[in-house]
Design a protein around this motif. Structure first.
Motif, PDB file in Angstrom:
ATOM      1  N   GLU A   1       0.937  -1.396   0.037  1.00 47.82           N
ATOM      2  CA  GLU A   1       0.215  -0.093   0.050  1.00 47.82           C
ATOM      3  C   GLU A   1       0.751   1.370  -0.083  1.00 47.82           C
ATOM      4  OE1 GLU A   1      -4.151   0.482   2.368  1.00 47.82           O
ATOM      5  OE2 GLU A   1      -2.504   1.433   3.484  1.00 47.82           O
ATOM      6  N   THR A   2       0.338   2.420  -0.565  1.00 54.09           N
ATOM      7  CA  THR A   2       1.173   3.533  -0.994  1.00 54.09           C
ATOM      8  C   THR A   2       0.334   4.812  -1.150  1.00 54.09           C
ATOM      9  OG1 THR A   2       3.174   4.372  -1.934  1.00 54.09           O
ATOM     10  CG2 THR A   2       1.398   3.397  -3.382  1.00 54.09           C
ATOM     11  N   PRO A   3       0.750   5.989  -0.506  1.00 54.46           N
ATOM     12  CA  PRO A   3      -0.045   7.037  -1.000  1.00 54.46           C
ATOM     13  C   PRO A   3      -0.188   7.574  -2.371  1.00 54.46           C
ATOM     14  CG  PRO A   3       1.900   7.545   0.557  1.00 54.46           C
ATOM     15  CD  PRO A   3       2.126   6.338  -0.079  1.00 54.46           C
ATOM     16  N   VAL A   4      -1.590   7.624  -2.664  1.00 53.29           N
ATOM     17  CA  VAL A   4      -1.657   8.176  -4.179  1.00 53.29           C
ATOM     18  C   VAL A   4      -2.635   9.409  -4.106  1.00 53.29           C
ATOM     19  CG1 VAL A   4      -2.828   7.430  -6.267  1.00 53.29           C
ATOM     20  CG2 VAL A   4      -1.481   5.833  -4.935  1.00 53.29           C
ATOM     21  N   ILE A   5      -2.218  10.354  -4.801  1.00 50.78           N
ATOM     22  CA  ILE A   5      -3.202  11.791  -4.946  1.00 50.78           C
ATOM     23  C   ILE A   5      -4.304  11.299  -5.803  1.00 50.78           C
ATOM     24  CG2 ILE A   5      -3.248  13.963  -5.780  1.00 50.78           C
ATOM     25  CD1 ILE A   5       0.024  14.019  -5.848  1.00 50.78           C
ATOM     26  N   GLY A   6      -5.473  11.626  -5.182  1.00 50.66           N
ATOM     27  CA  GLY A   6      -6.857  11.354  -5.883  1.00 50.66           C
ATOM     28  C   GLY A   6      -7.394  12.697  -6.253  1.00 50.66           C
ATOM     29  N   VAL A   7      -7.480  13.072  -7.426  1.00 55.08           N
ATOM     30  CA  VAL A   7      -8.187  14.123  -8.143  1.00 55.08           C
ATOM     31  C   VAL A   7      -9.624  14.026  -8.116  1.00 55.08           C
ATOM     32  CG1 VAL A   7      -8.327  15.259 -10.524  1.00 55.08           C
ATOM     33  CG2 VAL A   7      -6.045  14.324  -9.789  1.00 55.08           C
ATOM     34  N   VAL A   8     -10.247  14.996  -7.743  1.00 56.26           N
ATOM     35  CA  VAL A   8     -11.420  15.485  -7.618  1.00 56.26           C
ATOM     36  C   VAL A   8     -11.998  16.503  -8.737  1.00 56.26           C
ATOM     37  CG1 VAL A   8     -13.487  16.035  -6.263  1.00 56.26           C
ATOM     38  CG2 VAL A   8     -11.342  15.021  -5.199  1.00 56.26           C
ATOM     39  N   PRO A   9     -12.588  15.794  -9.844  1.00 56.11           N
ATOM     40  CA  PRO A   9     -12.838  16.807 -11.053  1.00 56.11           C
ATOM     41  C   PRO A   9     -13.628  17.964 -10.607  1.00 56.11           C
ATOM     42  CG  PRO A   9     -13.409  14.401 -11.528  1.00 56.11           C
ATOM     43  CD  PRO A   9     -12.920  14.421 -10.070  1.00 56.11           C
ATOM     44  N   GLY A  10     -13.016  19.218 -11.015  1.00 50.78           N
ATOM     45  CA  GLY A  10     -13.719  20.341 -10.606  1.00 50.78           C
ATOM     46  C   GLY A  10     -13.047  21.078  -9.211  1.00 50.78           C
ATOM     47  N   ARG A  11     -12.611  20.361  -8.762  1.00 46.75           N
ATOM     48  CA  ARG A  11     -11.926  20.723  -7.494  1.00 46.75           C
ATOM     49  C   ARG A  11     -10.579  21.019  -7.365  1.00 46.75           C
ATOM     50  NH1 ARG A  11     -15.632  19.287  -3.486  1.00 46.75           N
ATOM     51  NH2 ARG A  11     -14.415  20.265  -1.797  1.00 46.75           N
ATOM     52  N   ILE A  12      -9.767  21.528  -6.602  1.00 42.08           N
ATOM     53  CA  ILE A  12      -8.431  21.744  -6.273  1.00 42.08           C
ATOM     54  C   ILE A  12      -8.274  21.132  -5.155  1.00 42.08           C
ATOM     55  CG2 ILE A  12      -8.155  23.925  -7.514  1.00 42.08           C
ATOM     56  CD1 ILE A  12      -7.730  25.340  -4.901  1.00 42.08           C
TER      57      ILE A  12
END
Length: 558
Positions: free
Chosen positions: A384-395
């Motif tokens: 398991e590792t950290p992953v940036i999760g993009v949220v469309p339309g949000r910073i």
């Protein structure tokens, strides 16, 4: 009669013809919401008469069109529109924006106080009235390699400039709450002046402490509950709807005739293509009304509340003694702009007479060495590792914990991301990101908030290196690349942030970039602006800089 006050009195009283009369308008009364048929008399740059009939040296027939005050964008980074202030003026003034409050934060992170010199000089040349908020947090944190550092003494030199309002978004809210000495020195230097906030998700006692420091506005509220707490605590919330950060739908239910004195509008970051396709503040107004906001509340937020919040008491209403910023509409609810007057001048005529006199700084500012594929490779994690999760339309991004089967793991929509330093240091941060939908290739940008290092997202390290190296050759911009070469690009040679071309050229270059990104499988509507916010370590929850992955909640590297 040479005395300007005497001239205004004489014209307002009808004893002398007004310089300009907008005849037969239906004025939106911001007090009652009524539409009142009237002439609007203007002397020089000032409204001198309403609710009556006037004669004028020049008469423009409104023919029943609706007159509303000029719109005020309360917080934006003009450089994030990818064009110069003069091109921005041409682009958005026809949409009714007669005042813009500019935080040149992005330029300042690259160029230091030279950004203030340029912003203040350029602001004196535009038809739109541009006011400057001095960037308060450069760099925003010490978690990335920055191009400049601006301290309280540097800011104080500009404090009394007639176009400087105060301090721009105070992004280091943990530093304010903790009473960090550097933060306190900046706040003390601008005590009694306007200070913008930037406090995403801040609430409770920490929010009390932040507001108690004299911070008056905030544009980072993303829910109605968050915005309500902030306005209850005396702040004015600036409802943001930009090209990436879209908070209007969440906050619109809060905007009523009762709350309108505490809510205004801003765009923060909005590019010429979105402006061409949707509009600017006119888009916010018509969208808000479509979501059920009373028109009176929407137009108050766009003008009177905005002016009041920033101490611009000379505007915000069409009334005697106020600046003659007038927008004529064909339809109130659709906010269809028909004509614009800025300080009493028809906008189309005034724009035709302007000249771009101040040269833009920041050429040859991308000081990075070429990279190879191996420089950008992300080692495969052993679990398991950290992953940036993009949220469309949000910073705001998610802090995910995932287990990739490989790097990249396209089946799980996990791509690689790297940030390459561009300010003369040699450092590269590497990590994983989910949410772009990439199946191959890479997309890269020199717009990487806030220090604007080079950020690249990809499924292929060769393509990633190709995209980064092309950015270096272009001295900034956007690039899409795959295994065959460069598929699309836009050069941004002014500080790696702005084009030196007309806004129409930038507008026309953006669709091919979007299409090229979609051709790689990208599913995001605004992929480049989404890339641009991945390195922003003051917005929760997981980000990446040239120094590595940042847990923003702890303000610490992983």
């Amino acid at each position: 009669m040479s005395n300007p006050i005497a001239r205004r009195i004489a014209q307002g009283a009808g004893r002398a013809p007004a310089d300009l009369v907008i005849r037969g308008a239906r004025l939106l009364d911001l007090v009652t919401g009524d539409l009142v048929e009237t002439d609007i008399a203007v002397c020089g740059d000032t409204v001198v008469g309403t609710y009556g009939t006037y004669e004028g040296a020049r008469v423009i027939e409104a023919r029943g069109r609706i007159a509303v005050p000029g719109f005020i964008d309360t917080h934006l980074h003009i450089e994030s529109s990818l064009i110069t202030p003069h091109e921005f003026d041409r682009c958005v003034l026809p949409h009714g924006i007669t005042t813009a409050i500019w935080d040149p934060h992005e330029l300042a992170n690259v160029l230091g106080t030279a950004a203030f010199d340029y912003a203040l000089a350029a602001a004196s040349e535009t038809v739109m009235d541009i006011r400057v908020q001095l960037s308060s947090c450069v760099p925003a944190t010490d978690l990335e390699s920055a191009g400049a550092r601006i301290e309280a003494d540097d800011l104080s030199r500009y404090r009394d400039h007639p176009r400087a309002l105060g301090l721009a978004e105070f992004m280091n809210f943990p530093g304010v709450v903790a009473a960090d000495p550097a933060c306190l020195s900046k706040l003390a230097a601008f005590a009694g002046r306007h200070v913008d906030g930037h406090a995403p998700l801040l609430s409770g006692l920490p929010l009390n402490a932040y507001a108690a420091a004299g911070i008056r506005t905030d544009h980072e509220a993303t829910s109605a509950a968050e915005a309500l707490e902030k306005i209850r605590k005396g702040m004015t919330v600036l409802i943001r709807e930009g090209s990436v950060s879209k908070d209007l739908h969440a906050l619109a239910p809060l905007l009523t005739e009762r709350t309108a004195p505490f809510l205004a509008f801003c765009t923060d970051d909005r590019n010429p293509l979105d402006i061409a396709e949707e509009g600017h503040l006119d888009h916010l107004i018509r969208t808000a009304i479509g979501l059920g906001v009373p028109p009176l509340a929407a137009y108050r937020a766009a003008s009177l509340t905005a002016a009041t919040a920033f101490g611009l008491t000379d505007r915000g209403m069409i009334a005697p003694g106020k600046r003659a910023d007038v927008v004529l509409l064909d339809d109130l609810e659709a906010c269809t702009v028909s004509a614009v007057f800025a300080a009493g001048r028809p906008a189309d005529e005034a724009l035709a007479a302007t000249r771009d006199a101040t040269p833009a700084p920041g050429r040859r500012s991308v000081r990075a060495e070429p990279v190879g594929a191996a420089d950008l490779a992300v080692p495969a994690p052993a679990g398991e590792t950290p992953v940036i999760g993009v949220v469309p339309g949000r910073i705001i991004t998610e802090h995910l914990r995932l287990t990739p089967a490989a790097v990249p793991d396209l089946a799980q929509d996990i791509a690689m991301v790297a940030v390459v330093a561009r300010h003369g240091t040699r450092s590269i941060g590497r990590g994983l990101v989910r949410g772009f939908g990439l199946k191959r290739g890479a997309i890269a940008s020199s717009v990487g908030h806030d220090s604007h290092n080079l950020c690249v997202v990809g499924a292929d390290t060769e393509a990633m290196a190709r995209a980064v190296n092309r950015l270096i050759d272009l001295q900034g911009g956007f690039v899409v690349a795959d295994e065959t070469g460069i598929l699309a690009e836009l050069a941004l040679p002014i500080a790696g942030l702005m084009s030196d071309r007309p806004f129409e050229a930038v507008r026309d270059a953006l669709p091919p970039l979007r299409e090229a990104a979609r051709g790689l499988g990208c599913t995001l509507p605004e992929p480049f602006l989404q890339v641009a916010f991945l390195p922003l370590p003051v917005i929760p929850h997981l980000k990446i800089t040239d120094r590595g992955l940042v847990d923003v909640d702890r303000m610490a590297f992983l």
